[in-house]
Scaffold this motif. Structure first.
Motif, mmCIF file in Angstrom:
data_model
loop_
_atom_site.group_PDB
_atom_site.id
_atom_site.type_symbol
_atom_site.label_atom_id
_atom_site.label_comp_id
_atom_site.label_asym_id
_atom_site.label_seq_id
_atom_site.Cartn_x
_atom_site.Cartn_y
_atom_site.Cartn_z
ATOM 1 N N VAL A 116 0.834 -1.197 0.000
ATOM 2 C CA VAL A 116 0.000 0.000 0.000
ATOM 3 C C VAL A 116 0.867 1.244 0.000
ATOM 4 C CG1 VAL A 116 -1.875 -1.172 1.235
ATOM 5 C CG2 VAL A 116 -0.139 0.080 2.531
ATOM 6 N N TRP A 117 0.327 2.322 -0.576
ATOM 7 C CA TRP A 117 0.947 3.648 -0.454
ATOM 8 C C TRP A 117 0.838 4.062 0.994
ATOM 9 C CZ3 TRP A 117 4.158 6.133 -3.387
ATOM 10 C CH2 TRP A 117 4.347 7.519 -3.229
ATOM 11 N N PHE A 118 1.951 4.438 1.634
ATOM 12 C CA PHE A 118 1.934 4.629 3.085
ATOM 13 C C PHE A 118 2.961 5.686 3.467
ATOM 14 C CE2 PHE A 118 2.337 3.289 7.575
ATOM 15 C CZ PHE A 118 1.005 3.114 7.900
ATOM 16 N N ASN A 119 2.656 6.924 3.137
ATOM 17 C CA ASN A 119 3.504 8.037 3.558
ATOM 18 C C ASN A 119 2.668 9.310 3.484
ATOM 19 O OD1 ASN A 119 4.228 9.718 0.952
ATOM 20 N ND2 ASN A 119 4.339 7.563 0.360
ATOM 21 N N GLN A 120 3.207 10.386 4.040
ATOM 22 C CA GLN A 120 2.476 11.650 4.041
ATOM 23 C C GLN A 120 3.280 12.746 3.360
ATOM 24 O OE1 GLN A 120 0.610 10.443 8.197
ATOM 25 N NE2 GLN A 120 0.185 12.593 7.793
ATOM 26 N N ALA A 121 3.966 12.354 2.279
ATOM 27 C CA ALA A 121 4.802 13.320 1.569
ATOM 28 C C ALA A 121 3.995 14.500 1.068
ATOM 29 C CB ALA A 121 5.519 12.630 0.404
ATOM 30 N N ASP A 122 2.791 14.249 0.560
ATOM 31 C CA ASP A 122 2.014 15.357 0.004
ATOM 32 C C ASP A 122 1.511 16.307 1.087
ATOM 33 O OD1 ASP A 122 0.328 13.077 0.678
ATOM 34 O OD2 ASP A 122 -1.350 14.236 -0.121
ATOM 35 N N ALA B 18 14.588 10.402 0.425
ATOM 36 C CA ALA B 18 15.444 9.937 1.510
ATOM 37 C C ALA B 18 16.853 10.504 1.434
ATOM 38 C CB ALA B 18 15.492 8.408 1.516
ATOM 39 N N ASP B 19 17.355 10.743 0.224
ATOM 40 C CA ASP B 19 18.717 11.260 0.060
ATOM 41 C C ASP B 19 18.798 12.770 0.210
ATOM 42 O OD1 ASP B 19 17.533 12.151 -2.260
ATOM 43 O OD2 ASP B 19 18.867 11.066 -3.629
ATOM 44 N N GLY B 20 17.689 13.412 0.533
ATOM 45 C CA GLY B 20 17.671 14.859 0.711
ATOM 46 C C GLY B 20 17.322 15.642 -0.533
ATOM 47 N N SER B 21 17.168 14.986 -1.673
ATOM 48 C CA SER B 21 16.819 15.691 -2.901
ATOM 49 C C SER B 21 15.344 16.080 -2.875
ATOM 50 C CB SER B 21 17.128 14.828 -4.125
ATOM 51 O OG SER B 21 16.403 13.611 -4.084
ATOM 52 N N PRO B 22 14.992 17.185 -3.541
ATOM 53 C CA PRO B 22 13.619 17.688 -3.452
ATOM 54 C C PRO B 22 12.614 16.811 -4.189
ATOM 55 C CG PRO B 22 14.908 19.004 -4.997
ATOM 56 C CD PRO B 22 15.874 18.088 -4.317
ATOM 57 N N ILE B 23 11.397 16.789 -3.678
ATOM 58 C CA ILE B 23 10.284 16.087 -4.323
ATOM 59 C C ILE B 23 9.588 17.089 -5.236
ATOM 60 C CG2 ILE B 23 8.084 14.919 -3.953
ATOM 61 C CD1 ILE B 23 9.145 14.058 -1.194
ATOM 62 N N PRO B 24 9.454 16.800 -6.529
ATOM 63 C CA PRO B 24 8.810 17.748 -7.449
ATOM 64 C C PRO B 24 7.366 18.048 -7.039
ATOM 65 C CG PRO B 24 9.991 16.059 -8.678
ATOM 66 C CD PRO B 24 9.977 15.617 -7.242
ATOM 67 N N GLU B 25 6.973 19.295 -7.213
ATOM 68 C CA GLU B 25 5.617 19.700 -6.870
ATOM 69 C C GLU B 25 4.578 18.922 -7.669
ATOM 70 O OE1 GLU B 25 5.004 23.893 -7.026
ATOM 71 O OE2 GLU B 25 6.685 24.358 -5.680
ATOM 72 N N ALA B 26 4.897 18.566 -8.902
ATOM 73 C CA ALA B 26 3.952 17.817 -9.737
ATOM 74 C C ALA B 26 3.659 16.442 -9.135
ATOM 75 C CB ALA B 26 4.499 17.663 -11.153
ATOM 76 N N TYR B 27 4.654 15.826 -8.499
ATOM 77 C CA TYR B 27 4.433 14.538 -7.837
ATOM 78 C C TYR B 27 3.477 14.719 -6.662
ATOM 79 C CZ TYR B 27 8.511 12.567 -10.330
ATOM 80 O OH TYR B 27 9.397 12.118 -11.273
ATOM 81 N N VAL B 28 3.683 15.799 -5.916
ATOM 82 C CA VAL B 28 2.833 16.078 -4.759
ATOM 83 C C VAL B 28 1.383 16.245 -5.201
ATOM 84 C CG1 VAL B 28 2.357 17.755 -2.931
ATOM 85 C CG2 VAL B 28 4.714 17.097 -3.438
ATOM 86 N N ALA B 29 1.172 16.998 -6.271
ATOM 87 C CA ALA B 29 -0.183 17.227 -6.765
ATOM 88 C C ALA B 29 -0.825 15.931 -7.243
ATOM 89 C CB ALA B 29 -0.153 18.250 -7.896
#
Length: 310
Positions: free
Chosen positions: A215-221, A252-263
């Motif tokens: 399952v998808w199980f995180n709160q990144a967005d 996890a490596d500290g690189s940014p998560i793209p805003e498009a992924y969040v949306a």
């Protein structure tokens, strides 16, 4: 991709016997309640008209080992023995889908929601098959998150944006916070202003301990600044540098998560969710790994309480 056909199992009162009828029916299920919840993912108990004064007896059956909301990141008020208000967030906003405390080292296995005051309009609790959520995401997004995510918290000492460390960990003692964090794999340090910075690397998916479903199980967005909306994110950026936000998230490596992924994560979760509408006295029981949940906007008053269990 298959169409969403899943809905929660609704169990109706037979005699309008109130809390005692519900307790009797739950007790009669015994250990079968556990397997029924895993099978159905969510159970909605309607028509029992459970009064708030009798809620503790019902929760004693469905959540025999109630947990404190320690390390919880959303604003709540504790109203009883490990019973809390649902997230206190302005009624005009949507709370996006999430599995409770999926950012934490340990999370509750099940949640119970109780409607004390029915909303004037709207205010449903959407629930979402978390395996379906994972399936709905583009391959590019799933692959990008394969290495996990890094959650960052900057918790103040009683004055500042977001929650204080005292409210987050339900203690005024720094040594109690340290004792808790030492067992979670988190990296933490106390800051000169009395606050604390906590960093935790967690997986983006997990598997259910009984079914094995991934399952998808995180709160990144929810932790990402883009999840706040453009106006709020812009206002925060004027006040604080990104490294000092009350909460933030990267890969996890500290690189940014793209805003498009969040949306995409946020929007597809909400699009595939099934709404549970509320009447006063209703109870919703969910498996916190198999299902994510959120909140639709509402008008008038709304008071939904929540309790959690391992």
């Amino acid at each position: 991709m298959t169409e969403q056909t899943w809905t929660p199992l609704e169990i109706e009162a037979e005699q309008a016997g109130g809390a005692q009828e519900l307790v009797d029916r739950l007790t009669a299920l015994g250990d079968e309640l556990d397997s029924l919840l895993v099978q159905e993912k969510a159970l909605v108990f309607r028509g029992f008209d459970v009064p708030a004064d009798d809620l503790d007896g019902v929760l004693g059956v469905v959540l025999p080992r109630r947990l404190a909301y320690v390390h919880g990141n959303s604003p709540r008020t504790k109203v009883g023995g490990n019973v809390y208000t649902s997230t206190e967030y302005p009624p005009e906003f949507t709370i996006s889908m999430h599995n409770e405390m999926s950012y934490a080292y340990a999370w509750p296995a099940r949640l119970a929601f109780y409607c004390q005051i029915r909303p004037g309009g709207g205010g449903a609790t959407p629930v979402l098959d978390a395996a379906r959520w994972l399936e709905s995401l583009d391959d590019e997004v799933r692959e990008a998150f394969a290495g996990g995510v890094r959650y960052v918290q900057n918790l103040h000492d009683g004055y500042g944006l977001g929650k204080s460390w005292q409210a987050t960990f339900e203690t005024d003692l720094q040594e109690e916070v340290e004792k808790f964090l030492d067992g979670t794999g988190a990296i933490w340090k106390w800051k000169g202003d009395g606050g604390i910075r906590v960093e935790s690397v967690r997986p983006a998916t997990t598997r259910h301990p009984v079914t094995g479903a991934e399952v998808w199980f995180n709160q990144a967005d929810q932790w990402h600044p883009a999840g706040l909306g453009d106006d709020t994110a812009a206002a925060l950026a004027q006040i604080l540098p990104e490294d000092e936000l009350p909460q933030n998230v990267t890969f996890a490596d500290g690189s940014p998560i793209p805003e498009a992924y969040v949306a995409q994560i946020r929007d597809r979760g909400l699009a595939h969710a099934v709404d549970v509408d509320w009447a006063q006295g209703d109870l919703l029981l969910i498996d916190n790994v198999l299902l994510a949940h959120g909140r639709r906007p509402f008008t008038g008053n709304r008071r939904v309480l929540v309790a959690m269990s391992d």
